[in-house]
Scaffold this motif. Structure first.
Motif, PDB file in Angstrom:
ATOM      1  N   GLY A 117      83.099  64.770   8.532  1.00 58.68           N
ATOM      2  CA  GLY A 117      83.071  64.564   7.329  1.00 58.68           C
ATOM      3  C   GLY A 117      82.114  63.035   7.201  1.00 58.68           C
ATOM      4  O   GLY A 117      82.474  62.106   6.499  1.00 58.68           O
ATOM      5  N   TRP A 118      81.059  63.550   7.861  1.00 61.90           N
ATOM      6  CA  TRP A 118      80.196  62.007   7.620  1.00 61.90           C
ATOM      7  C   TRP A 118      79.276  62.614   6.434  1.00 61.90           C
ATOM      8  O   TRP A 118      78.095  62.185   6.406  1.00 61.90           O
ATOM      9  CB  TRP A 118      78.938  62.361   9.104  1.00 61.90           C
ATOM     10  N   GLN A 119      78.864  63.858   5.799  1.00 63.18           N
ATOM     11  CA  GLN A 119      77.788  64.286   5.052  1.00 63.18           C
ATOM     12  C   GLN A 119      77.561  62.880   3.993  1.00 63.18           C
ATOM     13  O   GLN A 119      76.536  63.889   3.273  1.00 63.18           O
ATOM     14  CB  GLN A 119      77.921  65.966   3.840  1.00 63.18           C
ATOM     15  N   ASP A 120      78.656  61.848   3.774  1.00 61.84           N
ATOM     16  CA  ASP A 120      77.849  60.992   2.635  1.00 61.84           C
ATOM     17  C   ASP A 120      76.525  60.493   3.130  1.00 61.84           C
ATOM     18  O   ASP A 120      75.928  59.712   2.272  1.00 61.84           O
ATOM     19  CB  ASP A 120      79.308  60.556   2.215  1.00 61.84           C
ATOM     20  N   TYR A 149      69.910  59.576   8.402  1.00 62.83           N
ATOM     21  CA  TYR A 149      71.051  59.071   7.944  1.00 62.83           C
ATOM     22  C   TYR A 149      70.286  58.027   6.622  1.00 62.83           C
ATOM     23  O   TYR A 149      69.575  56.928   7.238  1.00 62.83           O
ATOM     24  CB  TYR A 149      72.478  58.996   9.019  1.00 62.83           C
ATOM     25  N   SER A 209      78.461  69.931  14.532  1.00 67.42           N
ATOM     26  CA  SER A 209      79.468  70.092  13.182  1.00 67.42           C
ATOM     27  C   SER A 209      79.370  68.238  12.279  1.00 67.42           C
ATOM     28  O   SER A 209      80.830  67.659  12.604  1.00 67.42           O
ATOM     29  CB  SER A 209      80.341  70.973  12.753  1.00 67.42           C
ATOM     30  N   PHE A 210      78.052  67.845  11.888  1.00 73.31           N
ATOM     31  CA  PHE A 210      78.478  66.567  11.567  1.00 73.31           C
ATOM     32  C   PHE A 210      78.872  66.661  10.151  1.00 73.31           C
ATOM     33  O   PHE A 210      80.237  66.123   9.343  1.00 73.31           O
ATOM     34  CB  PHE A 210      76.670  65.624  10.771  1.00 73.31           C
ATOM     35  N   ARG A 211      79.114  67.722   9.671  1.00 74.92           N
ATOM     36  CA  ARG A 211      79.819  67.980   8.302  1.00 74.92           C
ATOM     37  C   ARG A 211      81.763  68.258   8.292  1.00 74.92           C
ATOM     38  O   ARG A 211      82.351  67.448   7.619  1.00 74.92           O
ATOM     39  CB  ARG A 211      79.460  69.269   7.599  1.00 74.92           C
ATOM     40  N   ASP A 212      82.067  68.692   9.361  1.00 74.24           N
ATOM     41  CA  ASP A 212      82.862  68.600   9.619  1.00 74.24           C
ATOM     42  C   ASP A 212      83.745  67.133  10.250  1.00 74.24           C
ATOM     43  O   ASP A 212      84.894  67.370  10.483  1.00 74.24           O
ATOM     44  CB  ASP A 212      83.269  69.888  11.076  1.00 74.24           C
ATOM     45  N   GLN A 242      84.373  60.543  16.290  1.00 73.11           N
ATOM     46  CA  GLN A 242      83.667  60.098  15.836  1.00 73.11           C
ATOM     47  C   GLN A 242      83.476  58.372  15.955  1.00 73.11           C
ATOM     48  O   GLN A 242      81.995  58.318  16.492  1.00 73.11           O
ATOM     49  CB  GLN A 242      84.499  59.404  14.498  1.00 73.11           C
ATOM     50  N   GLU A 299      72.855  68.667   9.154  1.00 74.97           N
ATOM     51  CA  GLU A 299      74.312  68.867   9.132  1.00 74.97           C
ATOM     52  C   GLU A 299      74.877  68.961  10.720  1.00 74.97           C
ATOM     53  O   GLU A 299      76.413  68.764   9.779  1.00 74.97           O
ATOM     54  CB  GLU A 299      74.532  70.899   7.775  1.00 74.97           C
ATOM     55  N   GLY A 300      74.747  69.397  11.195  1.00 75.32           N
ATOM     56  CA  GLY A 300      75.053  69.486  12.416  1.00 75.32           C
ATOM     57  C   GLY A 300      73.996  70.337  13.329  1.00 75.32           C
ATOM     58  O   GLY A 300      72.737  70.565  13.584  1.00 75.32           O
TER      59      GLY A 300
END
Lengths: 281, 139
Positions: free
Chosen positions: B51-54, B116, B46-49, A28, B60-61
């Motif tokens: 944990g960045w979907q907030d 974003y 995957s941005f979702r995986d 990250q 999403e990726g």
């Protein structure tokens, strides 16, 4: 599944491994660095604000239009070299025109300006004035707005900026009338009397018109980026054709108490002025 | 040169034998042209995986891809290769301990746009260049 024959062979090159916590944090951090972010953003969003507020909706329309253009370019431009056609890769001009179909027709816009082809970043700014204050001073109404342009990414210069405010349809009181809407930069504030103002842009519209009003605030935005301490916000005033001051709310201009998808905001277009170099870690 | 090309053609007609040959020769440190040729492989970020979907609104990726495979002679018969890579391959034959084979790497890269929020709930739409592999080749 790499050893299984048939359909699984297609997916044999996928990476399938659950990251450990430490690995996940490191990955990250590295991706954030590539995105040019010092840390993970923590936006304070109102319930339902992510997808219903005006600025994110506007930006999402822009993103979707841009993504469509990129797909078309990728499908049709395979032999156009390593970076593809520069005009489509580097600019947001084409989709910018398309987005007005979902955001309502603009009463005025900068859509035909050449600056859009140069932009490599677009950023929207929320109005930081907590509550609408409909000032009435010396028979003059006005409304204030403030946008924080001090936290833009390093190395980005403003090429254009627009202040966008939604005007609702007004029927009852001002039928067939026209208004003049003026946007000013606040130069200096004085307690107990009017601020020093600089006229930025004006629009003359019918009372019955409805849609987004767009005001050019490019020069002011550049000034604020360079001198954040001079950012005292914008003032908006509305006058009738005979010069009488009108309350912006009565003229149909949406403010803080209006719907989320019609809240005023500023959008700015940026061009990178320098190569971003990532530091060695 | 001709012999190498002929070997390659013969192998392509007998894929089952090729598989057996590859396995049986692994322990003998055989020529690496038995391995898969340099090409583009699937890799999805995957941005979702993460944990960045907030804070990442879209996407999403994205499909980033990666390049992997052997840059074996003859390079120009089945993949994008630079002239330098072809020459380097020839020199590698002459002096394999000193000059390595060319590397399998991206030859065309594309940008992605990311939408974003920042800490102040402003929204940023930014283009990041060279994030997606469009084509691989030997360098």
């Amino acid at each position: 599944g790499a050893d299984l024959p048939g359909e699984n062979e297609v997916h044999s090159s996928f990476i399938h491994r659950r990251l450990r916590s430490q690995e996940r944090r490191e990955m990250q951090r590295e991706i954030l660095s590539i995105l040019g972010l010092p840390h993970r953003p923590r936006p304070h969003l109102q319930p339902g604000g992510k997808h219903s507020a005006s600025a994110p909706m506007f930006m999402l329309d822009l993103y979707n239009a841009m993504a469509g253009e990129e797909e078309a370019a990728a499908a049709g431009g395979a032999s156009l070299g390593a970076e593809g056609p520069r005009g489509l890769e580097g600019g947001y001009s084409y989709p910018y025109k398309a987005l007005f179909s979902t955001q309502g027709p603009p009463l005025a816009s900068l859509q035909d300006s050449a600056f859009l082809t140069q932009a490599d970043m677009v950023m929207s700014f929320v109005n930081m004035v907590e509550h609408d204050r409909e000032f009435y001073h010396q028979r003059s109404h006005h409304r204030e707005f403030r946008f924080d342009l001090s936290r833009i990414p390093e190395g980005e210069a403003v090429t254009a900026a627009e202040f966008r405010i939604y005007k609702d349809y007004i029927r009852e009181r001002f039928d067939n009338e026209t208004f003049q809407i003026s946007v000013y930069q606040v130069l200096q504030e004085h307690p107990g009397r009017d601020s020093d103002l600089f006229l930025l842009d004006t629009r003359t519209i019918w009372a019955a018109e409805e849609g987004w009003l767009v005001f050019d605030i490019t020069a002011t935005s550049n000034h604020w980026v360079v001198n954040p301490q001079h950012n005292l916000g914008l003032q908006l005033s509305v006058e009738s054709i005979d010069g009488q001051s009108i309350n912006p709310t009565l003229a149909g201009l949406i403010g803080r108490h209006g719907p989320q998808n019609k809240q005023p905001f500023t959008v700015a277009f940026f061009k990178a002025t320098e190569v971003h170099l990532r530091s060695i870690r | 040169s001709a012999g190498g090309k002929q070997r390659n053609q013969n192998r392509s007609k007998t894929p089952k034998n090729q598989e057996a040959f590859r396995v049986s020769n692994l322990g003998e440190n055989s020529s690496s042209d038995q391995r898969q040729a340099c090409k583009k492989h699937e890799l999805y970020v995957s941005f979702r995986d993460l944990g960045w979907q907030d804070w990442i609104i879209a996407p999403e990726g994205y499909a980033a891809y990666y390049c992997e495979g052997e840059c074996a002679f003859p390079l120009n018969s089945y993949m994008n290769a630079t002239n330098h890579a072809i020459v380097q391959t020839l020199v590698h034959f002459i002096n394999p301990n000193t000059v390595p084979k060319p590397c399998c790497a991206p030859t065309q890269l594309h940008a992605i746009s990311v939408l974003y929020f920042d800490d102040s709930s402003n929204v940023i739409l930014k283009k990041y260049r060279n994030m997606v592999v469009r084509a691989c080749g030997c360098h």
